[in-house]
Design a protein around this motif. Structure first.
Motif, PDB file in Angstrom:
ATOM      1  N   UNK A  79      50.208  49.639  46.375  1.00  0.00           N
ATOM      2  CA  UNK A  79      49.371  48.823  47.247  1.00  0.00           C
ATOM      3  C   UNK A  79      49.632  47.340  47.030  1.00  0.00           C
ATOM      4  N   UNK A  80      49.816  46.965  45.769  1.00  0.00           N
ATOM      5  CA  UNK A  80      50.102  45.564  45.486  1.00  0.00           C
ATOM      6  C   UNK A  80      51.400  45.103  46.104  1.00  0.00           C
ATOM      7  N   UNK A  81      52.418  45.946  46.026  1.00  0.00           N
ATOM      8  CA  UNK A  81      53.711  45.592  46.627  1.00  0.00           C
ATOM      9  C   UNK A  81      53.600  45.515  48.145  1.00  0.00           C
ATOM     10  N   UNK A  82      52.841  46.434  48.748  1.00  0.00           N
ATOM     11  CA  UNK A  82      52.771  46.498  50.204  1.00  0.00           C
ATOM     12  C   UNK A  82      51.965  45.350  50.795  1.00  0.00           C
ATOM     13  N   UNK A  83      50.878  44.951  50.123  1.00  0.00           N
ATOM     14  CA  UNK A  83      49.975  43.951  50.707  1.00  0.00           C
ATOM     15  C   UNK A  83      49.935  42.642  49.919  1.00  0.00           C
ATOM     16  N   UNK A  84      50.776  42.519  48.925  1.00  0.00           N
ATOM     17  CA  UNK A  84      50.839  41.270  48.183  1.00  0.00           C
ATOM     18  C   UNK A  84      49.635  41.011  47.298  1.00  0.00           C
ATOM     19  N   UNK A  85      49.028  42.049  46.750  1.00  0.00           N
ATOM     20  CA  UNK A  85      47.859  41.891  45.895  1.00  0.00           C
ATOM     21  C   UNK A  85      48.285  41.343  44.536  1.00  0.00           C
ATOM     22  N   UNK A  86      47.508  40.437  44.013  1.00  0.00           N
ATOM     23  CA  UNK A  86      47.873  39.773  42.755  1.00  0.00           C
ATOM     24  C   UNK A  86      47.774  40.757  41.591  1.00  0.00           C
ATOM     25  N   UNK A  87      48.732  40.648  40.659  1.00  0.00           N
ATOM     26  CA  UNK A  87      48.785  41.569  39.531  1.00  0.00           C
ATOM     27  C   UNK A  87      47.571  41.481  38.617  1.00  0.00           C
ATOM     28  N   UNK A  88      47.049  40.273  38.396  1.00  0.00           N
ATOM     29  CA  UNK A  88      45.868  40.135  37.541  1.00  0.00           C
ATOM     30  C   UNK A  88      44.652  40.835  38.156  1.00  0.00           C
ATOM     31  N   UNK A  89      44.543  40.738  39.488  1.00  0.00           N
ATOM     32  CA  UNK A  89      43.434  41.407  40.162  1.00  0.00           C
ATOM     33  C   UNK A  89      43.575  42.923  40.057  1.00  0.00           C
ATOM     34  N   UNK A  90      44.788  43.436  40.222  1.00  0.00           N
ATOM     35  CA  UNK A  90      44.996  44.874  40.116  1.00  0.00           C
ATOM     36  C   UNK A  90      44.718  45.367  38.700  1.00  0.00           C
ATOM     37  N   UNK A  91      45.029  44.542  37.703  1.00  0.00           N
ATOM     38  CA  UNK A  91      44.717  44.918  36.323  1.00  0.00           C
ATOM     39  C   UNK A  91      43.209  45.049  36.134  1.00  0.00           C
ATOM     40  N   UNK A  92      42.444  44.135  36.737  1.00  0.00           N
ATOM     41  CA  UNK A  92      40.988  44.221  36.641  1.00  0.00           C
ATOM     42  C   UNK A  92      40.446  45.442  37.368  1.00  0.00           C
ATOM     43  N   UNK A  93      41.089  45.837  38.446  1.00  0.00           N
ATOM     44  CA  UNK A  93      40.665  47.058  39.148  1.00  0.00           C
ATOM     45  C   UNK A  93      40.890  48.276  38.267  1.00  0.00           C
ATOM     46  N   UNK A  94      42.025  48.333  37.611  1.00  0.00           N
ATOM     47  CA  UNK A  94      42.365  49.498  36.794  1.00  0.00           C
ATOM     48  C   UNK A  94      41.456  49.608  35.573  1.00  0.00           C
ATOM     49  N   UNK A  95      41.180  48.480  34.944  1.00  0.00           N
ATOM     50  CA  UNK A  95      40.357  48.469  33.735  1.00  0.00           C
ATOM     51  C   UNK A  95      38.914  48.169  34.121  1.00  0.00           C
ATOM     52  N   UNK A  96      38.158  49.214  34.384  1.00  0.00           N
ATOM     53  CA  UNK A  96      36.789  49.046  34.871  1.00  0.00           C
ATOM     54  C   UNK A  96      35.892  48.520  33.762  1.00  0.00           C
ATOM     55  N   UNK A  97      34.696  48.039  34.156  1.00  0.00           N
ATOM     56  CA  UNK A  97      33.749  47.468  33.222  1.00  0.00           C
ATOM     57  C   UNK A  97      33.848  45.963  33.143  1.00  0.00           C
ATOM     58  N   UNK A  98      34.522  45.352  34.114  1.00  0.00           N
ATOM     59  CA  UNK A  98      34.690  43.908  34.116  1.00  0.00           C
ATOM     60  C   UNK A  98      33.386  43.201  34.498  1.00  0.00           C
ATOM     61  N   UNK A  99      33.281  41.975  34.057  1.00  0.00           N
ATOM     62  CA  UNK A  99      32.162  41.125  34.461  1.00  0.00           C
ATOM     63  C   UNK A  99      32.358  40.723  35.923  1.00  0.00           C
ATOM     64  N   UNK A 100      31.293  40.727  36.735  1.00  0.00           N
ATOM     65  CA  UNK A 100      31.429  40.301  38.134  1.00  0.00           C
ATOM     66  C   UNK A 100      32.010  38.893  38.238  1.00  0.00           C
ATOM     67  N   UNK A 101      32.944  38.727  39.159  1.00  0.00           N
ATOM     68  CA  UNK A 101      33.591  37.428  39.327  1.00  0.00           C
ATOM     69  C   UNK A 101      34.267  37.374  40.686  1.00  0.00           C
ATOM     70  N   UNK A 102      34.659  36.172  41.078  1.00  0.00           N
ATOM     71  CA  UNK A 102      35.404  35.954  42.323  1.00  0.00           C
ATOM     72  C   UNK A 102      36.630  35.122  42.004  1.00  0.00           C
ATOM     73  N   UNK A 103      37.776  35.549  42.530  1.00  0.00           N
ATOM     74  CA  UNK A 103      39.034  34.829  42.336  1.00  0.00           C
ATOM     75  C   UNK A 103      39.659  34.557  43.703  1.00  0.00           C
ATOM     76  N   UNK A 104      40.252  33.391  43.815  1.00  0.00           N
ATOM     77  CA  UNK A 104      40.945  33.012  45.047  1.00  0.00           C
ATOM     78  C   UNK A 104      42.427  32.917  44.734  1.00  0.00           C
TER      79      UNK A 104
END
Length: 358
Positions: A79-104
């Protein structure tokens, strides 16, 4: 996984690396749905494949890819390759339990939110991850059930308030609003628990009551930890000047921000009530102990003169001397002593009542 922990990569791992997490009982079956809509139609694939998502192109108002369950690193990488999703964001998706946040990031918004869930009498937090791109929203949820089914029902409905005429940023707002508003019914449940505990404190507090109060305080602390950052998330979306979020949508985001303020006010009020209940419990236990000690003291004080009289006449002196308890030889000596003891006891009880000690 504990309430206040999350899974991290080992130290030294390159940021953005997608590494498979250890399989646990928290892993959920994976399901991908794809939805397209504009003014005239809505197209939905409830069980889409990864290939369907990657090859999907549309000129509709908005497209929505939702990943329900635990994603694999391979899926996120594709999905990241197809839609250009940032790697750091995908890492946060994979590792659940993150603190709520917004990134641009360049050409995309990424938001992590905490979804409070009350299930089987237990409070838990589930992570919801949301990407906003040009005419595309991608959402991830690893918990049980689909939290966004109400949005789908609105889109399918004949009168959806013009939802299908809106662009992807409105859909993005709607998903955020659903997660935030789930805090209200949960706070209502906690409010009812607080009322029950208050009644229990007044009637018959015990060790179980103390355990319930400590458990309530931990749950409120967890809620505060996960819901407080939602205000920061919305502040970032409101401050950011980007064409992905139109000015008209920020009005709706400000309404979401008001909801977060309301939730936090209720949460802080409940925390204060829980803290005061602990003080009330300790005071109630202390008062109950004092009441028991008062009753025991009254009983002991009442029997002190009776014990003295019984001890006095229990001395075995020879009655040959006129000073050695001549009343022991009286015919009515025993009834007289018992009468004196009864009179003394009644007198002391009456005195205690006049002093409001009984």
């Amino acid at each position: 996984m504990g309430l206040f922990t999350k899974r991290y990569h080992p130290p030294g791992t390159t940021p953005g690396t997608l590494t498979a997490v250890t399989r646990t009982s928290e892993q959920r079956p994976l399901r991908i749905s794809l939805l397209d809509y504009d003014e005239d139609r809505i197209t939905e694939l409830p069980d889409a494949s990864l290939a369907d998502c990657i090859s999907h192109t549309s000129d509709s108002k908005a497209s929505w890819i939702h990943v329900q369950g635990t994603p694999e690193p391979e899926l996120l990488h594709a999905l990241g390759e197809a839609f250009g999703l940032h790697g750091l964001a995908l890492e946060d998706v994979l590792n659940s339990g993150q603190r709520p946040k917004a990134e641009v990031y360049d050409g995309q918004f990424f938001v992590i939110m905490g979804r409070p869930v009350w299930r089987d009498g237990e409070l838990s937090m589930e992570q919801v991850s949301l990407f906003l791109l040009e005419r595309l929203v991608i959402s991830f949820h690893q918990g049980e059930g689909d939290p966004f089914e109400p949005i789908r029902r609105r889109l399918r409905g004949a009168s959806n308030g013009g939802f299908n005429q809106r662009t992807a940023d409105y859909l993005y707002y709607a998903l955020i609003d659903v997660v935030i508003d789930e805090g209200f019914p949960l706070l209502e449940i906690l409010g009812e628990r607080i009322e029950d505990l208050e009644d229990e404190l007044l009637e018959n507090p015990g060790q179980g009551t103390l355990n319930d109060i400590h458990r309530l305080k931990r749950e409120l602390l967890l809620l505060r930890r996960m819901l407080w950052p939602h205000r920061e998330v919305l502040n970032v979306l409101l401050r950011e000047e980007d064409r992905l979020i139109q000015p008209g949508i920020k009005l709706y985001l400000r309404d979401c921000y008001d909801h977060t303020i309301h939730i936090m006010e209720l949460l802080e009020a409940y925390r204060d009530m829980a803290a005061s209940m602990l003080d009330v419990y300790l005071s109630s236990v202390s008062n109950r102990l004092n009441e028991n000690m008062r009753i025991l003291t009254v009983i002991a004080t009442t029997f002190m003169p009776l014990t003295f009289i019984a001890g006095l006449y229990g001395m075995n002196f020879d009655r040959a001397s006129p000073w050695n308890m001549p009343e022991l030889g009286w015919r009515y000596g025993y009834p007289a002593v018992v009468t004196v003891m009864v009179v003394v006891m009644i007198g002391m009880v009456g005195y205690f009542r006049r002093k409001d000690w009984l």
